[in-house]
Design an enzyme around this catalytic site. Structure first.
Site, PDB file in Angstrom:
ATOM      1  N   ASP A  85      -2.332   9.462 -10.712  1.00  0.00           N
ATOM      2  CA  ASP A  85      -2.519   8.342 -11.395  1.00  0.00           C
ATOM      3  C   ASP A  85      -0.538   8.595 -12.159  1.00  0.00           C
ATOM      4  O   ASP A  85      -0.132   7.720 -11.857  1.00  0.00           O
ATOM      5  CB  ASP A  85      -2.989   8.758 -13.184  1.00  0.00           C
TER       6      ASP A  85
ATOM      7  N   ARG B 228      13.411  -4.259  -0.815  1.00  0.00           N
ATOM      8  CA  ARG B 228      13.481  -4.074  -1.796  1.00  0.00           C
ATOM      9  C   ARG B 228      12.861  -3.280  -2.116  1.00  0.00           C
ATOM     10  O   ARG B 228      13.155  -2.118  -2.627  1.00  0.00           O
ATOM     11  CB  ARG B 228      14.457  -4.564  -2.599  1.00  0.00           C
TER      12      ARG B 228
ATOM     13  N   ASN C 285      -3.228  12.566  -3.491  1.00  0.00           N
ATOM     14  CA  ASN C 285      -4.309  12.562  -4.597  1.00  0.00           C
ATOM     15  C   ASN C 285      -5.506  13.868  -4.000  1.00  0.00           C
ATOM     16  O   ASN C 285      -5.809  14.966  -5.527  1.00  0.00           O
ATOM     17  CB  ASN C 285      -5.628  11.070  -4.492  1.00  0.00           C
TER      18      ASN C 285
ATOM     19  N   HIS D 268      -6.165  13.972  -9.214  1.00  0.00           N
ATOM     20  CA  HIS D 268      -6.120  12.409  -9.732  1.00  0.00           C
ATOM     21  C   HIS D 268      -5.281  12.436 -10.706  1.00  0.00           C
ATOM     22  O   HIS D 268      -4.663  11.394 -11.405  1.00  0.00           O
ATOM     23  CB  HIS D 268      -7.763  12.361 -10.110  1.00  0.00           C
TER      24      HIS D 268
ATOM     25  N   ASP E 186       0.811  -0.926   0.253  1.00  0.00           N
ATOM     26  CA  ASP E 186       0.230   0.187   0.061  1.00  0.00           C
ATOM     27  C   ASP E 186       1.055   1.096   0.401  1.00  0.00           C
ATOM     28  O   ASP E 186       1.995   1.624   1.257  1.00  0.00           O
ATOM     29  CB  ASP E 186      -0.892  -0.048   1.036  1.00  0.00           C
TER      30      ASP E 186
ATOM     31  N   ASP F 214      -4.835   2.668  -4.526  1.00  0.00           N
ATOM     32  CA  ASP F 214      -2.800   3.076  -4.545  1.00  0.00           C
ATOM     33  C   ASP F 214      -2.700   1.229  -3.607  1.00  0.00           C
ATOM     34  O   ASP F 214      -1.091   1.356  -3.014  1.00  0.00           O
ATOM     35  CB  ASP F 214      -2.858   3.338  -3.340  1.00  0.00           C
TER      36      ASP F 214
END
Length: 186
Positions: free
Chosen positions: A105, A151, A96, A101, A88, A131
């Site tokens: 994006d 990583r 956002n 948006h 997440d 997300d």
């Protein structure tokens, strides 16, 4: 699929041909030849491939979508253990809400590119929510999955996301779970 040279001197191109074979019979109903008719169905084949791809992939990032990911997760076989990483983007809502948006994006695309650059060999990286991303790693020990999680977090933290002249720090939370298939113990 076949390779055709449609014009003299032109390069070969791959086309998809639907062939129909029919016997040629004489008066005694013996086969004396075969009539072959071919129809170029390349356009229909290409369209079908595109529809299949779109049904399995997220339109924004090009990664697998939730439905395809769930299907692949159900198909995991082998003795295991298998690993599942659920990711997440931290504080994504801030980008956002503050920037719109289009910025969100853009950030999702950058994160997806970084994740796929590291986890591309698994082939099972997906965007499963707004997300949220996930990877299933068949026959992958938990310690290796945890190392991959670190990583991925470091790589995402290294994203230099700038929108309208303002830099936003990007971090990633990752949960790691291990499991076996229906016949296993873990």
């Amino acid at each position: 699929p076949i390779q055709l040279q449609r014009e003299a001197g032109a390069p070969l191109e791959q086309r998809y041909i639907d062939l129909i074979y029919q016997p040629v019979l004489n008066a005694s109903r013996q086969v004396t030849g075969i009539f072959v008719q071919g129809n170029d169905v390349t356009e229909a084949y290409t369209l079908a491939q595109e529809v299949t791809y779109q049904a399995a992939h997220d339109a924004l990032t090009g990664l697998l979508n939730r439905r395809e990911f769930a299907k692949r997760l159900e198909q995991v076989i082998g003795p295991g253990p298998h690993a599942l990483l659920y990711m997440d983007i931290d504080h994504f809502k801030i980008v956002n809400d503050r920037c719109g948006h289009a910025a969100g994006d853009g950030l999702l695309k950058e994160v997806a590119a970084v994740l796929s650059g590291i986890a591309s060999t698994s082939g099972n990286l997906a965007r499963v929510g707004g997300d949220e991303f996930a990877i299933v790693l068949p026959n992958h020990p938990s310690d290796a999955a945890v190392q991959l999680a670190y990583r991925l977090r470091r790589a995402v933290r290294g994203i230099n996301f700038i929108w309208n002249g303002r830099r936003y720090g990007v971090t990633l939370s990752v949960g790691v779970a291990t499991f076996t298939d229906a016949d296993g113990d873990t």
